[in-house]
Design an enzyme around this catalytic site. Structure first.
Site, PDB file in Angstrom:
ATOM      1  N   LYS A  42       0.793  -1.222   0.000  1.00 44.12           N
ATOM      2  CA  LYS A  42       0.000   0.000   0.000  1.00 44.12           C
ATOM      3  C   LYS A  42       0.831   1.279   0.000  1.00 44.12           C
ATOM      4  O   LYS A  42       0.279   2.366  -0.167  1.00 44.12           O
ATOM      5  CB  LYS A  42      -0.944  -0.008   1.199  1.00 44.12           C
ATOM      6  CG  LYS A  42      -2.014  -1.067   1.084  1.00 44.12           C
ATOM      7  CD  LYS A  42      -2.861  -0.764  -0.109  1.00 44.12           C
ATOM      8  CE  LYS A  42      -4.011  -1.693  -0.253  1.00 44.12           C
ATOM      9  NZ  LYS A  42      -4.979  -1.194  -1.211  1.00 44.12           N
ATOM     10  N   SER A 265      -2.594 -12.351   4.940  1.00 38.99           N
ATOM     11  CA  SER A 265      -3.147 -12.292   3.577  1.00 38.99           C
ATOM     12  C   SER A 265      -2.170 -12.955   2.591  1.00 38.99           C
ATOM     13  O   SER A 265      -2.594 -13.519   1.584  1.00 38.99           O
ATOM     14  CB  SER A 265      -3.470 -10.861   3.158  1.00 38.99           C
ATOM     15  OG  SER A 265      -2.306 -10.094   2.949  1.00 38.99           O
TER      16      SER A 265
END
Ligand code: PMP
Length: 304
Positions: A42, A265
């Site tokens: 991100k 994840s």
């Protein structure tokens, strides 16, 4: 080589051929996004959303307050970018998300507002809008709907993978979906170079892409409460729904067998890649994304 700012360290992460047994003699190559300076995929998005916001006149350097709902990694990316332009930042984070990520956001200068865990990201998004209405000179980048989100990955992560492969074939791209930006943007770039690539989205049990019931999950950073707008017009060949237990088992296995410190994840992406390899042709090449590392989840007993 000497670098002159932390922003030059964003992107150009390694693509690692995992030294594990993969069904059908295939291989899994993982893009190690924890190598970004803020520790996740991100960072790419934080910088792009801030700089595009400035170009479009939504953000005025040294003035505009940024307000964003985030599970943490986007917040860290935005907080890094905000330092470059001396922007105050407020993040709205549901209670359930990792305290380490919240500590890192604060260390980078952000203020945190928590919302109840059961309201999910929808509750955090509503709160962010409410705060923005009360705050003069504020801007909500809104990663869930901002087209800059998939575009960032279409322009950076996808082309990097194509360059890393250097002309070798690619059978499948497997990646988790939270906002869906990483998956949609990267898949689009890869499909332009590899028209037959299978695009496989990964979600935890409790996310709704495969039509299952919505509920809480421990796998952090992925899972959707509604179909991401970025999926419109995108061909998704398959959705892999991975249990928390399978994701965390892969997290432990990556540490003990591969020396790789990955978040949950990434564990889900690894399990999904192994599942997909079972029905792909022999000797397929599967590229997946490891969005962050385990360091920010140690307090949650990720290795217990
Ligand atoms: N994994 C982790 C750890 C994340 O923080 C995120 C972002 N929420 C994702 C995966 C999914 O990325 P995206 O929002 O682009 O779907």
């Amino acid at each position: 080589m000497i670098y002159h700012s932390v922003y030059q360290l964003i992107g150009h992460t390694p693509l690692l051929d995992l030294d594990i047994d993969v069904p059908n003699g295939s291989r899994i190559l993982a893009k190690l996004e924890m190598k970004n300076p803020g520790g996740s995929v991100k960072d790419r998005l934080g910088l792009e959303m801030v700089e595009e916001g400035i170009r479009q006149g939504h953000i005025i350097p040294e003035k505009t307050t940024l307000i964003e709902p985030t599970a943490g990694n986007t917040g860290i990316g935005i907080a890094l970018a905000a330092q470059k332009y001396h922007l105050p930042v407020v993040f709205v984070v549901p209670d359930k998300f990792s305290p380490e990520k919240q500590m890192i956001m604060k260390a980078l200068g952000a203020k945190i507002v928590n919302t109840p865990a059961n309201g999910g990201m929808k509750g955090a998004s509503a709160k962010a809008k409410e705060l923005a209405d009360q705050t003069p000179d504020s801007y909500v980048p809104m990663q869930f709907t901002n087209p800059v989100n998939p575009l960032t990955y279409e322009r950076t992560l996808g082309p990097e993978i194509i360059a890393d492969l250097a002309g070798q074939p690619l059978t499948a791209f497997v990646a988790g979906a939270g906002t869906g930006g990483t998956f949609a943007g990267t898949a689009r770039a890869l499909r332009a170079a590899y028209p037959d690539v299978q695009a496989v989205a990964v979600e935890p049990e409790g996310s709704i892409l495969n039509g299952g019931p919505e509920h809480q999950h421990r796998t952090e950073g992925i899972g959707v409460e509604m179909i991401p707008p970025f999926f419109k017009g995108l061909k998704i060949n398959e959705v892999q729904t991975i249990s928390d237990d399978d994701a965390f088992a892969q997290v432990k296995r990556a540490a003990s067998d591969l020396g790789l410190l990955i978040g949950s994840s990434s564990g889900a992406a690894l399990q999904a890649s192994l599942n997909v390899a079972q029905h792909l042709p022999a000797k397929s090449t599967i590229v997946t994304i490891f969005p962050d590392g385990s360091d920010r989840y140690l307090g949650e007993g990720i290795y217990n």
